[in-house]
Design a protein around this motif. Structure first.
Motif, short mmCIF file in Angstrom:
data_model
loop_
_atom_site.label_atom_id
_atom_site.label_comp_id
_atom_site.label_asym_id
_atom_site.label_seq_id
_atom_site.Cartn_x
_atom_site.Cartn_y
_atom_site.Cartn_z
N PHE A 16 29.05 31.94 -22.45
CA PHE A 16 27.74 32.62 -22.91
C PHE A 16 26.60 31.52 -23.14
N ALA A 17 27.00 30.11 -23.56
CA ALA A 17 25.99 29.26 -23.89
C ALA A 17 25.83 27.94 -22.79
N GLY A 18 26.71 27.97 -21.76
CA GLY A 18 26.58 26.95 -20.91
C GLY A 18 25.97 27.23 -19.61
N ARG A 19 25.36 28.43 -19.39
CA ARG A 19 24.78 28.75 -18.21
C ARG A 19 23.73 27.95 -17.88
N GLU A 20 22.83 27.51 -18.75
CA GLU A 20 21.56 26.81 -18.23
C GLU A 20 21.96 25.19 -17.77
N ILE A 21 22.88 24.89 -18.74
CA ILE A 21 23.53 23.41 -18.47
C ILE A 21 24.08 23.24 -16.99
N ALA A 22 24.93 24.50 -16.78
CA ALA A 22 25.57 24.25 -15.52
C ALA A 22 24.62 24.76 -14.33
N GLY A 23 23.74 25.54 -14.54
CA GLY A 23 22.61 25.81 -13.58
C GLY A 23 22.06 24.70 -13.37
N THR A 24 21.46 23.82 -14.28
CA THR A 24 20.86 22.52 -14.14
C THR A 24 21.38 21.54 -13.37
N LEU A 25 22.73 21.32 -13.72
CA LEU A 25 23.65 20.41 -12.91
C LEU A 25 23.82 20.75 -11.35
N ARG A 26 24.19 22.17 -11.22
CA ARG A 26 24.33 22.55 -9.90
C ARG A 26 22.98 22.42 -9.18
N ASP A 27 21.72 22.60 -9.75
CA ASP A 27 20.50 22.59 -9.14
C ASP A 27 19.96 21.30 -9.02
N THR A 28 20.45 20.12 -9.30
CA THR A 28 20.23 18.76 -9.30
C THR A 28 20.83 18.24 -7.82
N ASP A 29 20.13 17.36 -7.21
CA ASP A 29 20.51 16.70 -6.00
C ASP A 29 21.41 15.74 -6.22
N ALA A 30 22.33 15.26 -5.32
CA ALA A 30 23.63 14.71 -5.54
C ALA A 30 22.90 13.23 -5.84
#
Length: 182
Positions: free
Chosen positions: A122-136
């Motif tokens: 419920f609460a981790g979507r934004e953080i997970a999305g930000t991590l996945r959207d950040t270049d390696a």
């Protein structure tokens, strides 16, 4: 690591902004922990402890009560009472390690893991999305920077702990008690 007097140094705008953003992250993360506490119906201190136990267990290195006490900044006695509350609420259990029966580790229950997973979903979507959207490359640079900042903060904490221990020992040797006029 250079020896810099933080009160004498001249800081550029980016350095100041980074420190503000690190503080903002710490505040936001603390607020997430408080929300986790509400989610699992625990006081903030208990939710913080539960989070530490969950993270350590997921990393494959379960905490002993003494390690938990150091991580959350409580005495061993207060931590024991806190762990008792977590056990009574059905969130953790104490386990004796098979190799060394004297070593006790803390493990989360299925109930706690399920509640944490529901909270993260419920609460981790934004953080997970930000991590996945950040270049390696950016992630590796951030990781290296955060590692250096953690090392620096750990060194400062160790120096402060030694100072506190030394001050307490000096007071004890002098017969002076904190809060007592001498």
């Amino acid at each position: 690591m250079p020896d810099v007097d933080p009160l004498e140094a001249s800081w550029n705008d980016d350095e100041v902004a980074v420190m503000h953003r690190l503080r903002d992250w710490a505040v936001a993360f603390d607020e997430l922990n408080r929300h986790l506490g509400t989610w699992v119906r625990l006081p903030s201190s208990d939710a913080n402890a539960l989070g530490q136990v969950l993270w350590a267990e997921r990393a494959g290195d379960p905490l002993s009560p003494a390690q938990l006490a150091r991580q959350i900044g409580m005495t061993s006695g207060a931590t024991s009472v806190l762990v008792d509350r977590l056990e009574a609420a059905g969130h953790v259990t104490r386990h004796r390690e098979s190799a060394d029966r004297r070593r006790v580790t803390l493990r989360t229950t299925e109930t706690a893991r399920s509640a944490n997973e529901a909270f993260l979903a419920f609460a981790g979507r934004e953080i997970a999305g930000t991590l996945r959207d950040t270049d390696a490359h950016e992630l590796r640079a951030a990781l290296a920077f955060v590692d250096r900042m953690t090392t620096a903060a750990t060194a400062a904490n160790l120096r402060l702990a030694r100072r506190a221990t030394g001050s307490a020992q000096l007071r004890s040797e002098a017969g002076d008690q904190p809060g007592r006029a001498g």
